[in-house]
Design an enzyme around this catalytic site. Structure first.
Site, PDB file in Angstrom:
ATOM      1  N   LYS A  38      20.781  23.174 -26.577  1.00  0.00           N
ATOM      2  CA  LYS A  38      20.835  22.977 -25.121  1.00  0.00           C
ATOM      3  C   LYS A  38      22.264  22.663 -24.686  1.00  0.00           C
ATOM      4  CE  LYS A  38      17.932  24.406 -24.498  1.00  0.00           C
ATOM      5  NZ  LYS A  38      16.810  25.216 -24.626  1.00  0.00           N
ATOM      6  N   LYS A  61      18.315  35.497 -19.917  1.00  0.00           N
ATOM      7  CA  LYS A  61      17.021  34.867 -20.179  1.00  0.00           C
ATOM      8  C   LYS A  61      16.233  35.578 -21.269  1.00  0.00           C
ATOM      9  CE  LYS A  61      13.837  31.851 -19.337  1.00  0.00           C
ATOM     10  NZ  LYS A  61      14.116  30.511 -19.848  1.00  0.00           N
ATOM     11  N   ARG A 103      18.494  37.111 -15.509  1.00  0.00           N
ATOM     12  CA  ARG A 103      18.498  38.146 -16.546  1.00  0.00           C
ATOM     13  C   ARG A 103      19.890  38.727 -16.788  1.00  0.00           C
ATOM     14  NH1 ARG A 103      13.422  40.125 -17.730  1.00  0.00           N
ATOM     15  NH2 ARG A 103      14.398  41.974 -18.602  1.00  0.00           N
ATOM     16  N   HIS A 160      26.875  15.608 -47.173  1.00  0.00           N
ATOM     17  CA  HIS A 160      27.203  16.798 -47.967  1.00  0.00           C
ATOM     18  C   HIS A 160      28.230  17.684 -47.249  1.00  0.00           C
ATOM     19  CE1 HIS A 160      24.126  15.654 -50.790  1.00  0.00           C
ATOM     20  NE2 HIS A 160      23.274  15.514 -49.785  1.00  0.00           N
ATOM     21  N   GLU A 217      24.625  25.670 -24.945  1.00  0.00           N
ATOM     22  CA  GLU A 217      24.327  26.716 -23.966  1.00  0.00           C
ATOM     23  C   GLU A 217      24.908  26.427 -22.591  1.00  0.00           C
ATOM     24  OE1 GLU A 217      19.869  26.905 -24.484  1.00  0.00           O
ATOM     25  OE2 GLU A 217      20.287  29.027 -24.199  1.00  0.00           O
ATOM     26  N   GLU A 224      17.405  21.557 -31.327  1.00  0.00           N
ATOM     27  CA  GLU A 224      17.220  22.006 -29.946  1.00  0.00           C
ATOM     28  C   GLU A 224      18.184  21.282 -28.997  1.00  0.00           C
ATOM     29  OE1 GLU A 224      15.862  24.440 -28.623  1.00  0.00           O
ATOM     30  OE2 GLU A 224      15.449  23.907 -26.544  1.00  0.00           O
ATOM     31  N   CYS A 272      19.320  43.125 -18.263  1.00  0.00           N
ATOM     32  CA  CYS A 272      19.645  43.283 -16.851  1.00  0.00           C
ATOM     33  C   CYS A 272      18.359  43.119 -16.049  1.00  0.00           C
ATOM     34  CB  CYS A 272      20.223  44.673 -16.598  1.00  0.00           C
ATOM     35  SG  CYS A 272      21.605  45.056 -17.664  1.00  0.00           S
ATOM     36  N   ASN A 308      18.070  49.120 -17.431  1.00  0.00           N
ATOM     37  CA  ASN A 308      18.157  47.917 -18.268  1.00  0.00           C
ATOM     38  C   ASN A 308      17.885  48.339 -19.705  1.00  0.00           C
ATOM     39  OD1 ASN A 308      17.801  45.439 -19.547  1.00  0.00           O
ATOM     40  ND2 ASN A 308      15.673  45.240 -18.867  1.00  0.00           N
ATOM     41  N   GLY A 309      18.886  48.212 -20.569  1.00  0.00           N
ATOM     42  CA  GLY A 309      18.688  48.617 -21.961  1.00  0.00           C
ATOM     43  C   GLY A 309      19.966  49.232 -22.504  1.00  0.00           C
ATOM     44  N   TRP A 329      23.979  42.537 -17.080  1.00  0.00           N
ATOM     45  CA  TRP A 329      24.515  41.761 -18.203  1.00  0.00           C
ATOM     46  C   TRP A 329      25.168  42.800 -19.103  1.00  0.00           C
ATOM     47  CZ3 TRP A 329      23.928  41.407 -23.547  1.00  0.00           C
ATOM     48  CH2 TRP A 329      24.387  40.214 -24.129  1.00  0.00           C
TER      49      TRP A 329
HETATM   50  C1  AGP Z   1      16.926  29.010 -25.147  1.00  0.00           C
HETATM   51  O1  AGP Z   1      17.430  28.059 -24.281  1.00  0.00           O
HETATM   52  C2  AGP Z   1      17.675  30.250 -25.240  1.00  0.00           C
HETATM   53  N1  AGP Z   1      18.051  30.774 -23.996  1.00  0.00           N
HETATM   54  C3  AGP Z   1      17.289  31.246 -26.306  1.00  0.00           C
HETATM   55  O2  AGP Z   1      17.651  30.670 -27.514  1.00  0.00           O
HETATM   56  C4  AGP Z   1      15.814  31.686 -26.393  1.00  0.00           C
HETATM   57  O3  AGP Z   1      15.014  30.621 -26.802  1.00  0.00           O
HETATM   58  C5  AGP Z   1      15.695  32.858 -27.377  1.00  0.00           C
HETATM   59  O4  AGP Z   1      16.446  33.927 -26.901  1.00  0.00           O
HETATM   60  C6  AGP Z   1      14.267  33.275 -27.613  1.00  0.00           C
HETATM   61  O5  AGP Z   1      13.652  33.733 -26.455  1.00  0.00           O
HETATM   62  P1  AGP Z   1      12.118  34.019 -26.391  1.00  0.00           P
HETATM   63  O6  AGP Z   1      11.400  32.725 -26.583  1.00  0.00           O
HETATM   64  O7  AGP Z   1      11.901  34.586 -25.023  1.00  0.00           O
HETATM   65  O8  AGP Z   1      11.777  34.989 -27.474  1.00  0.00           O
END
Ligand code: AGP
Length: 617
Positions: free
Chosen positions: A494, A612, A27, A513, A497, A490, A2, A110-111, A84
């Site tokens: 992307k 994030k 966040r 395989h 996500e 990656e 959050c 937050n937590g 969140w």
């Molecule tokens: C990446 O686009 C993601 N949002 C996520 O996988 C991110 O890379 C992961 O949570 C790790 O975050 P960090 O690099 O802040 O540790």
């Protein structure tokens, strides 16, 4: 997960809080709320007559903002939160701030409070009334219970009672001139300015108002008044710490004319990459003494252990390949979330590296703690100065990508890869495993990377067009080999996500395989196939999926006429050496995913279910 912001000073706080929340929205964005201390003029006995007004709403901040703008409330002390959800659905009732029974205390958090059920039963038994399903709601009731004229003391008592993690911020009408905060693991910083003081989850929230910050450490509490920030250690003793000046500017944290943060951040990559090399690679010379490792230590290294999550894990996979290839040191890469639970082996002659753009990822933090408890010395690679992982590691290497607001990691990823390249190069030189010629060639090529990234960005429209032709497909396979594999993983991440399409990143040679069974006319296969040492192999793999009627989109080296015969769509990358295709090939994939998501009308900056920094397990 959050976002938290608080202000006390001589300005009206409503806009400050809403502005701060908008910058923190990455966040968490399922509900938001603010609480403002409103003065109703002097009471009879001379003391102020104040109340706390709470405005909150489910959904994005703009839902709450509309109501806040209409409400005729303002004051010079307030707190705000963007959520969140972890406990309780994203509804108005569950949105923060939460209040105690009397309505005199308001809290944001937050937590996760792990023992909230137990605390809630105890509080209920003694007459406290709860209205939400959140774990957070126990906090205002605990403060109510412990308050006897000193809100900070009540917060310190509360800290001894809760289990879990949290950045907690509270205010009370009984102490109208102050805001108090506490930190257990989740990030919390104080911003200091002449017009008042702030608390926030991270710097971009208040960069508009100040660049002077103090990081609140674990188990510390903090008291903010309009003129002072006081920090207290675990024992409740006043400590003193000078603010540091952040070199991030508000311009970094704004969209600057781009449609989305993600697009802006993709386009900032030539700069982020250059900045991450600056001072480390100048005029053909590599200076990386900041690694803090003696030549002897580097020569004696038996293994490098890298841990990371998500996109940072993919940067680690490139790191593994270059360190093994150039420096001849075995490298193990682990997901932080696995490493922390697998009773790992730690040895003095291992180098332990944690990669995390945010510096706050809880799994990575826990893995670091696990490794350190076994005697490892941990080097962190992160983008955020003062982050928890930066402070809990034995040494830190900063990427200089600037603040990344989009939930999708883009520019921080390429900056991490640069650090991996520099590390492999530096180790290779010191261990004598890289010939002078190769060493020089790699350095020359690295210098050209920002321009080559720019070249790809200048042709973004080509990727937009390919996305326009392919966005309706329901299954995407990203195939790569060797340095193309992390890019494939990656690229798939992307796309998943931000577009919510099913996508797999896979080693091209593994297709036969199993996954090749997936391919048919509904599949798009994205082949990362620069002309490198495995070019012929991946070309065959692409022909295999083409024979199964998949649509082929190939990312190739400039001028590779041969591949053109086997592709429906093509994007040509500037040529570079094999290892550096690892960084170049991700740029077209970021843009491609971006344009697919835009075609589908998705919110690329705030994709559903994501946040994030993942500060909960
Ligand atoms: C990446 O686009 C993601 N949002 C996520 O996988 C991110 O890379 C992961 O949570 C790790 O975050 P960090 O690099 O802040 O540790």
């Amino acid at each position: 997960m959050c976002g938290i912001v608080a202000y006390i000073g001589n300005r009206n706080c409503k806009d400050i809080l809403i502005g701060g929340l908008k910058r923190l929205e990455y966040r968490g964005y399922d509900s938001a709320g603010i609480a403002i201390m409103v003065s109703k003029g002097p009471k009879k006995g001379g003391s102020a007559d104040v109340s706390i007004e709470v405005i909150k709403e489910a959904g994005k901040i703009k839902e709450m903002e509309g109501q806040a703008k209409e409400a005729r409330v303002d004051g010079k002390c307030g707190i705000g939160h963007t959520r969140w959800a972890t406990h309780g659905e994203p509804t108005k009732i569950n949105a923060h701030p939460h209040r105690d029974c009397s309505g005199k205390i308001a809290v944001i958090h937050n937590g996760i409070i792990e023992n909230f059920e137990e605390l809630k039963s105890e509080l209920k038994a003694s007459g406290h009334r709860f209205i939400s399903d959140t774990d957070t709601e126990v906090l205002p009731h605990l403060l109510e219970k412990y308050y006897d004229g000193d809100l900070l003391l009540a917060m310190q008592r509360l800290m001894g009672k809760i289990k879990g993690s949290g950045a907690i911020v509270a205010m009370s009408t009984d102490s109208p001139g102050e805001i108090v905060g506490a930190r257990i693991t989740s990030p919390l910083i104080a911003g200091v300015s002449r017009d008042g003081n702030f608390l926030a989850s991270d710097m971009p929230a208040v960069l508009e108002h100040t660049r002077n910050f103090i990081v609140i450490n674990d188990f510390e509490t903090v008291k903010l008044t309009a003129g002072k920030v006081e920090i207290f250690d675990k024992e409740g003793k006043l400590t003193s710490r000078k603010p540091f000046k952040a070199n991030w500017s508000i311009k970094n944290a704004e969209k600057s004319g781009y449609e989305d943060f993600m697009l802006k951040e993709i386009f900032e990559q030539p700069y982020g990459v250059k900045e991450s090399m600056r001072g480390r690679l100048t005029n053909g010379q590599l200076h990386f003494d900041e690694l803090g490792l003696t030549a002897e230590k580097i020569k004696d290294l038996k293994k490098v252990q890298i841990i990371a999550c998500g996109t940072s894990y993919h940067a680690a996979l490139i790191g593994k390949q270059v360190i093994e290839k150039w420096a001849k040191i075995p490298v193990e890469v682990d997901f932080s979330s696995e490493y922390r639970y697998r009773d790992p082996l730690v040895d003095e002659e291992y180098l332990f590296v944690a990669i995390t753009q945010s510096g706050e990822t809880i799994d990575t933090l826990a893995a670091i703690r696990e490794a350190r408890s076994k005697g490892a010395k941990v080097m962190a690679i992160t983008n955020v100065v003062g982050s928890t992982i930066a402070r809990e590691s034995d040494s830190v290497i900063y990427t200089h990508a600037g603040p990344e607001i989009g939930v999708c990691a883009t520019k921080t990823f390429t900056s991490q890869i640069i650090i991996m390249y520099l590390m492999g190069l530096y180790f290779g030189k010191i261990r004598g495993s890289l010939g002078i010629e190769d060493y020089g060639k790699i350095i020359d090529e690295l210098h050209m990377i920002p321009n080559k990234i720019q070249n790809i960005l200048n042709r973004a429209d080509e990727l937009k067009e390919i996305a326009r032709h392919t966005f309706k497909h329901k299954c995407f396979l990203f195939l790569g080999r060797i340095f193309g594999l992390p890019a494939a993983l990656e690229g798939a991440l992307k796309l998943k996500e931000i577009s919510y399409i099913h996508a797999e990143g896979y080693p091209a040679g593994e297709m036969k395989h199993g996954p090749i069974a997936l391919t048919d006319t509904r599949t798009v296969v994205v082949g990362i196939m620069p002309e490198d040492s495995v070019y012929d192999k991946i070309l065959s793999n692409i022909q295999e999926v083409r024979a199964r009627k998949a649509t082929i989109f190939s990312i190739i080296s400039e001028g590779d006429e041969n591949s053109k015969k086997y592709a429906d769509h093509l994007f040509e990358m500037p040529r570079t050496i094999e290892e550096l295709y690892g960084i170049l090939s991700i740029i077209p994939l970021q843009l491609y995913s971006y344009y697919i998501a835009k075609n589908l009308g998705k919110d690329v900056d705030q994709p559903r279910n994501l946040a994030k920094s993942v500060t909960v397990e």
